[in-house]
Design a protein around this motif. Structure first.
Motif, mmCIF file in Angstrom:
data_model
loop_
_atom_site.group_PDB
_atom_site.id
_atom_site.type_symbol
_atom_site.label_atom_id
_atom_site.label_comp_id
_atom_site.label_asym_id
_atom_site.label_seq_id
_atom_site.Cartn_x
_atom_site.Cartn_y
_atom_site.Cartn_z
ATOM 1 N N GLY A 124 24.625 -4.374 -25.627
ATOM 2 C CA GLY A 124 25.130 -5.761 -24.929
ATOM 3 C C GLY A 124 25.292 -6.944 -26.008
ATOM 4 O O GLY A 124 25.580 -6.566 -27.043
ATOM 5 N N THR A 125 24.963 -8.039 -25.615
ATOM 6 C CA THR A 125 25.059 -9.094 -26.525
ATOM 7 C C THR A 125 23.866 -9.821 -26.438
ATOM 8 O O THR A 125 22.952 -9.932 -27.533
ATOM 9 C CB THR A 125 26.308 -10.176 -26.086
ATOM 10 N N GLY A 126 23.608 -10.799 -25.620
ATOM 11 C CA GLY A 126 22.243 -11.716 -25.697
ATOM 12 C C GLY A 126 20.948 -10.768 -25.772
ATOM 13 O O GLY A 126 20.766 -9.955 -24.916
ATOM 14 N N GLY A 127 20.020 -11.179 -26.461
ATOM 15 C CA GLY A 127 18.739 -10.506 -26.415
ATOM 16 C C GLY A 127 17.652 -11.309 -26.492
ATOM 17 O O GLY A 127 17.748 -12.603 -26.352
ATOM 18 N N ALA A 128 16.548 -10.973 -27.033
ATOM 19 C CA ALA A 128 15.380 -11.829 -26.883
ATOM 20 C C ALA A 128 14.866 -11.649 -28.613
ATOM 21 O O ALA A 128 14.889 -10.788 -29.167
ATOM 22 C CB ALA A 128 14.283 -11.406 -25.887
ATOM 23 N N MET A 129 14.160 -12.635 -28.800
ATOM 24 C CA MET A 129 12.951 -12.698 -29.991
ATOM 25 C C MET A 129 11.668 -13.007 -29.810
ATOM 26 O O MET A 129 11.474 -13.750 -28.939
ATOM 27 C CB MET A 129 13.674 -13.594 -31.019
ATOM 28 N N LEU A 130 10.643 -12.231 -30.237
ATOM 29 C CA LEU A 130 9.419 -12.461 -30.075
ATOM 30 C C LEU A 130 8.560 -12.874 -31.165
ATOM 31 O O LEU A 130 9.083 -12.783 -32.408
ATOM 32 C CB LEU A 130 8.647 -11.085 -29.768
ATOM 33 N N VAL A 131 7.952 -14.065 -31.025
ATOM 34 C CA VAL A 131 7.191 -14.744 -32.096
ATOM 35 C C VAL A 131 5.666 -14.905 -31.978
ATOM 36 O O VAL A 131 5.108 -15.108 -30.949
ATOM 37 C CB VAL A 131 7.784 -16.282 -32.473
ATOM 38 N N ALA A 132 4.894 -14.439 -32.955
ATOM 39 C CA ALA A 132 3.373 -14.204 -32.787
ATOM 40 C C ALA A 132 2.782 -14.905 -34.137
ATOM 41 O O ALA A 132 3.326 -14.928 -35.057
ATOM 42 C CB ALA A 132 2.985 -12.905 -32.535
ATOM 43 N N GLY A 133 1.481 -15.095 -34.072
ATOM 44 C CA GLY A 133 0.953 -15.551 -34.903
ATOM 45 C C GLY A 133 -0.071 -16.836 -35.095
ATOM 46 O O GLY A 133 0.175 -17.527 -33.800
ATOM 47 N N GLY A 134 -0.936 -16.977 -35.571
ATOM 48 C CA GLY A 134 -1.840 -18.147 -35.485
ATOM 49 C C GLY A 134 -1.212 -19.338 -35.941
ATOM 50 O O GLY A 134 -1.636 -20.515 -35.481
ATOM 51 N N ALA A 135 -0.100 -19.407 -36.491
ATOM 52 C CA ALA A 135 0.605 -20.558 -36.983
ATOM 53 C C ALA A 135 1.835 -20.998 -35.803
ATOM 54 O O ALA A 135 2.568 -21.984 -35.985
ATOM 55 C CB ALA A 135 1.345 -20.420 -38.206
ATOM 56 N N VAL A 136 1.766 -20.210 -34.740
ATOM 57 C CA VAL A 136 2.840 -20.489 -33.572
ATOM 58 C C VAL A 136 2.422 -21.431 -32.645
ATOM 59 O O VAL A 136 1.142 -21.597 -32.181
ATOM 60 C CB VAL A 136 3.161 -19.057 -33.120
#
Length: 391
Positions: free
Chosen positions: A313-325
């Motif tokens: 497809g086209t549009g997707g997702a990004m995951l962000v993690a961490g103590g600085a988030v």
């Protein structure tokens, strides 16, 4: 037994001829001034963001996916009344509740319509805006970032992979490391090879440095069991990030789910969850200064296919993690899943360039000016408004 081979790419200490050494193979990492850490994970194969972060609050979802992505009624965990988390990522819920996990649900690179894994991954790692720019730009966006950071050296950045990662290729010094490239060499054999290459300074020095780096790893880094390569990547990355390294990048495969997506995605998400939690555990107090960004080349079709999977497809997702988030929330807007809202009548409409999130993270973590990020690091990018990604 020597259980790692190292390809020290772009290192001023050895040079390009080291690639010919029989001791060496590929992988990557980098270091930078300051205490902030950055980990980029490339999810190869096009992760289905609609199944990972399920927009069950969108009334059109159920008609598009009769067996996939059905929210809390299918054991997914409600996050905010609209999105639900895939059950395989439930071990990460404590991070969400602590404000250390977030996601962007409708993102993409500028890549459109061709939907080739190879081209899509190339553009993601090159950080460019068009196919022609990707062909002309031989380096990767993390390497261009390093070129804008004073005081970095060959320990600043590492790429960890079985194959070279374009994202860290370029003029700035970076190192590479390949997991599970096993050489069964006794101490006598190591001594013999050292003697053989004694008169060749390139081979001699490259081999010696490889042995020294392996010997300097923390206990347990140099052993693994089949099926635990992702944990080995995480442990090695954390080991270097607890030292001089500040930027690490590696990839996790297994996201191309054309058939029986429920099984394939569950396996891939379990590996991703285990990888993130291993990084957290091994980083210790450095977790509070760490940002992890997990990106994929493009999303998948909003309609499931006849094989219990989804197509490119086209549009997707990004995951962000961490103590600085600054987590516990979805980033950006939602485009909707009605027929008129879809891209080309088949895909999730991307609302923001994934490079913009990466650029704002670079701005916050390393103080890189916006003009540099929109020009030298990500050519042609409009960063747009600050998503306040980091705390």
């Amino acid at each position: 037994m020597l259980t790692r081979r190292l390809f020290l790419k772009s290192s001023a200490l050895i040079g390009c001829s080291a690639a010919a050494s029989p001791w060496l193979s590929s992988a990557a990492f980098a270091s930078a001034p300051g205490d902030n850490r950055l980990v980029i994970i490339i999810l190869r194969g096009a992760m289905d963001g609609l199944d990972v972060f399920q927009p069950y609050g969108d009334r059109d979802l159920a008609g598009l996916r009769r067996t996939l992505s059905l929210g809390p009624d299918r054991n997914a965990t409600d996050l905010d009344g609209f999105f639900a988390l895939h059950p395989a990522l439930s071990p990460l819920l404590p991070l969400w509740n602590a404000g250390q996990l977030s996601f962007a649900p409708a993102v993409s690179t500028p890549y459109r319509d061709k939907r080739s894994h190879f081209d899509g991954q190339d553009m993601l790692e090159a950080g460019t805006g068009t196919d022609l720019e990707t062909e002309a730009q031989q380096d990767g966006w993390l390497n261009r970032l390093l070129q804008q950071m004073p005081g970095q050296d060959s320990e600043t950045a590492y790429s960890v992979a079985a194959a070279q990662m374009r994202i860290l290729q370029g003029a700035a010094p970076a190192k590479s490391w390949t997991p599970r490239a096993i050489m069964d060499l006794s101490p006598q054999a190591q001594l013999l090879l050292t003697q053989i290459y004694h008169e060749d300074p390139l081979f001699r020095d490259a081999s010696q440095q490889a042995m020294e780096i392996v010997a300097g790893l923390s206990p347990g880094i140099t052993s693994t069991r089949n099926g635990e390569e992702h944990l080995e990547l995480a442990r090695f990355a954390a080991d270097r990030l607890n030292g001089a390294t500040r930027i690490a990048s590696f990839s996790l495969p297994g996201w191309d789910t054309h058939v029986r997506q429920t099984n394939g995605l569950t396996r891939a998400l379990t590996r991703l969850s285990d990888t993130i939690l291993t990084l957290k555990a091994d980083l210790g107090r450095n977790w509070e200064r760490t940002t992890i960004m997990a990106m994929t080349e493009f999303g998948r079709t909003v309609r499931e296919n006849g094989s219990g999977g989804t197509d490119h497809g086209t549009g997707g997702a990004m995951l962000v993690a961490g103590g600085a988030v600054r987590g516990g929330r979805a980033l950006g807007d939602w485009p909707g899943l009605s027929e008129g809202d879809l891209y080309a009548g088949r895909d999730l409409m991307p609302l923001r360039d994934i490079r913009a999130y990466a650029a704002w993270a670079m701005h916050a973590k390393f103080g890189i000016p916006k003009a540099v990020l929109e020009g030298a690091v990500f050519p042609g990018l409009d960063m747009g408004p600050d998503p306040r990604l980091l705390a």
